[in-house]
Enzyme design. Structure first.
Site, short mmCIF file in Angstrom:
data_model
loop_
_atom_site.label_atom_id
_atom_site.label_comp_id
_atom_site.label_asym_id
_atom_site.label_seq_id
_atom_site.Cartn_x
_atom_site.Cartn_y
_atom_site.Cartn_z
N ASP A 142 -1.13 0.31 -13.84
CA ASP A 142 -2.43 -0.22 -14.25
C ASP A 142 -2.90 -1.21 -13.20
OD1 ASP A 142 -4.73 -0.67 -15.54
OD2 ASP A 142 -3.85 -1.50 -17.36
N ASN A 193 -1.07 -2.99 -24.84
CA ASN A 193 -1.20 -4.44 -25.04
C ASN A 193 -2.58 -4.95 -24.63
OD1 ASN A 193 -0.96 -4.16 -22.31
ND2 ASN A 193 0.75 -5.55 -22.06
N ASN A 243 -1.83 -7.28 -11.53
CA ASN A 243 -1.11 -6.16 -10.90
C ASN A 243 -1.81 -5.83 -9.58
OD1 ASN A 243 0.60 -5.86 -13.08
ND2 ASN A 243 -0.34 -3.99 -13.83
N SER A 253 -2.40 -18.07 -26.50
CA SER A 253 -2.58 -17.78 -25.09
C SER A 253 -2.75 -19.12 -24.38
CB SER A 253 -3.83 -16.93 -24.87
OG SER A 253 -3.68 -15.66 -25.47
N HIS A 305 2.42 -14.03 -16.19
CA HIS A 305 1.19 -13.32 -16.60
C HIS A 305 1.07 -13.16 -18.10
CE1 HIS A 305 3.52 -9.76 -17.44
NE2 HIS A 305 2.48 -8.99 -17.53
N ALA A 355 3.50 -13.17 -22.15
CA ALA A 355 4.73 -13.51 -22.84
C ALA A 355 5.87 -12.63 -22.32
CB ALA A 355 4.56 -13.33 -24.34
#
Lengths: 151, 476
Positions: free
Chosen positions: B95, B202, B325, B380, B399, B401
């Protein structure tokens, strides 16, 4: 390693599949009396990551072919070809017919358009990876085809 | 992870001394509890990355590191292109440019609470999410190529947002050096109907409130104060990025041998940056970064439309947009020497410290906003880049959890419906097309985001600015 087994396992057809754990993603493992059958079962295992393959109606037939230097890369190409067809046709598949020969694969996949209400798809598969990638026969002569898919 | 394999450098830094084919040490940032729970695969992968040609300084793992493909998720590694340095599709991930964008709303938590059900339903109706969903626009060839070159800037030109938005996006909303011709027809076809979609897994759009501000100076610069309502969007480059990741992984696997690169793991497939495949991937990956930036820009536009309808006094502006990413060409100081390096961040966020020239003026004094998504239903964080992050990790931080449990285990352990009811009872509305998807994303399947962020702060990778708590979540 946690596993969940599905399918039938009698002496005539050894076709069955299971999922195995990967920390962030999902491992697929298909078993069969032939490499072709193991590839079909791995594909069912991949569909089961997304939805219940048994509720996918075989309404539409899609032809798939791919080629690779070895059976392991062929498994990856096969799963990635299915991922591509699912994504671009907005379809899910439930049934497969695979024929492999000398590093080439010809297959048919049957399925229908995604219906969010009916299929309640849990997650989309982004791609097949080389993690835990293996195609071969186990000590009983059963064909095993496995890898982890990224979701 | 087996602690005997590591040398403790400091309370939060664990070193793997170079051995065998390792060219540099491995460094894992974690406290004792996080490192204890980390899979041994992380050790193996950090070690493997350290063997790759042209790697500089160290192979790093962030506090949320877990088992990835070739590179660990939470992995950071920089390569010198002039010393045979490589680029790896696995080191970026499937991704490409997945990331987080946070928006101010100009509203308070109370404003949201008064309209929460209606807002959650309207966002759920408007933002395409989940498997098989399609966007509101279709891109044919010419428009696709323009999007791949222009990124969020292209989206703004198409009417999805404002010019001011672009200053608050990494690369000012447009990644230079993108080459649409390096993107296959398959990848473009896969993306044709997916612009402005969240995806699944997610990925999410969450309405949150600022629960606590830890650093008033940075809080003021980021314009967040307790009680503010914000929106966070977590998604990436959709089908286009996934297809490119798949194709280049294969191409690099086939090509690596030609360059004499020994791969300890096929998934680490890489090629020299100065090679035809390396350059082609670079152009394609940069196009995918633009795709992700355009995607988050269009979703922002959809969120604005929805808010305008439900709570007209809302005014949605960008706090910042980060990608976690990527592989980017950056200047860093190594052993006192300025170097131009290709920094891979696989599940790691860039965290430039104060005074970095790439930051918008508003953030120059405090450092880059680092946006950390927690799991659904937990918190967050907004952090800020630090000066010492440059020496610690090429200015990189965690980035999210990070998963603690596989989807497979989560699905067996939780029931989606019960989880949704439980979260609703605690004031967090969940909207999702798949209850099984909800179960697989159960908050309990993730590491404790507080612990991960705590270590990122204590280790100096970035510093805590604010904690966000969810009010409503549209789950991909």
């Amino acid at each position: 390693m946690m596993c969940e087994e599905h399918g039938h396992n009698d002496s005539m057809t050894q076709g069955r599949w299971e999922h195995f754990s990967h920390e962030a993603d999902m491992g697929l493992r298909g078993f069969g009396s032939s490499c072709d059958q193991a590839f079909e079962q791995t594909a069912i295992a991949m569909m089961a990551v997304i939805t219940d393959p048994d509720i996918v109606v075989a309404e539409q037939e899609v032809d798939i072919s791919c080629e690779a230097p070895d059976y392991e890369l062929l498994l990856i190409d096969w799963l990635n070809a299915l991922i591509y067809e699912m994504a671009t046709r907005r379809m899910l598949f439930g049934r497969f017919d695979v024929h492999t020969k000398n590093g080439s694969l010809r297959a048919k996949a049957w399925g229908e358009k995604v219906d969010a209400t009916k299929h309640e798809p849990a997650v989309e598969v982004k791609g097949a990876t080389y993690t835990a990638l293996h195609v071969g026969r186990d000590e009983n002569g059963t064909w095993v085809a496995q890898c982890v898919v990224d979701v | 992870m087996d602690l005997h394999l590591l040398k403790r450098d400091s309370e939060f830094a664990w070193r793997i001394e170079p051995q065998g084919k390792m060219r540099v040490p491995g460094i894992v940032y974690a406290d004792e509890s996080l490192i204890h729970d980390m899979d041994n695969k992380v050790y193996e992968q950090v070690t493997n990355v350290a063997t790759l040609p042209g790697i500089v300084q160290a192979s790093y793992a962030m506090p949320d590191a877990h088992w990835g493909y070739g590179f660990p998720i939470g992995g950071v590694a920089a390569f010198d292109p002039d010393a045979g340095g490589v680029i790896s599709a696995g080191g970026v991930g499937f991704d490409i440019s997945c990331g987080v964008r946070t928006l101010h709303t100009g509203l308070t938590r109370d404003d949201i609470e008064a309209n929460k059900e209606r807002l959650a339903d309207a966002l759920y109706q408007t933002i395409p999410a989940g498997v098989g969903s399609v966007g509101h626009i279709r891109l044919e060839r010419e428009a696709m190529d323009a999007m791949l070159v222009g990124g969020a800037r292209w989206a703004v030109e198409q009417g999805f947002g404002d010019r001011e938005d672009l200053e608050r996006v990494e690369e000012h909303g447009c990644m230079q050096g993108a080459e649409p011709e390096a993107v296959s027809d398959h990848a473009k076809k896969r993306q044709r109907d997916e612009m402005g979609t969240l995806g699944s897994g997610n990925h999410y759009l969450e309405v949150q409130h600022v629960a606590e501000v830890y650093d008033p100076q940075a809080g003021a610069a980021f314009n967040v104060k307790p009680g503010d309502a914000v929106i966070s969007i977590h998604c990436g480059s959709r089908g286009l990025g996934h297809q490119l990741g798949t194709e280049y992984l294969k191409r690099m696997t086939m090509a690596a041998g030609e360059y004499g690169i020994e791969l300890p793991d096929r998934e680490l497939a890489c090629v020299p940056i100065h090679s035809p495949v390396g350059q082609s991937y670079l152009g394609a990956m940069r196009a995918a970064i633009n795709c992700a930036l355009a995607n988050r820009q269009i979703i922002t536009h959809l969120a604005r439309q929805t808010f305008a309808h439900v709570i007209p006094q809302a005014h949605l502006t960008l706090l910042y947009d980060v990608s976690h990413n990527t592989c980017k060409l950056e200047e860093h100081v190594v052993d006192g020497k300025q170097m131009r390096l290709f920094v891979h961040r696989k599940g790691a966020t860039r965290a430039f410290g104060p005074n970095h020239l790439d930051l918008p003026p508003a953030f120059r004094d405090v450092g880059q906003p680092v946006l950390i998504g927690g799991s659904m239903g937990t918190g967050s964080y907004i952090l800020a880049g630090t000066a010492q992050g440059e020496g610690l990790s090429f200015s990189s931080s965690c980035h999210g959890a990070g998963r603690a449990m596989s989807r497979h285990q989560a699905k067996r352990r939780w029931q989606g419906r019960a989880l949704v009811d439980e979260l609703t009872a605690s004031g967090i509305l969940i909207r999702s097309r798949s209850m099984r998807g909800v179960a697989e994303e159960a908050p309990g399947a993730y590491k404790d985001v507080n612990a991960v962020v705590g270590v990122a702060h204590d280790a100096g990778l970035s510093r805590k600015v604010a904690r966000l708590e969810p009010l409503a979540c549209v789950k991909g």
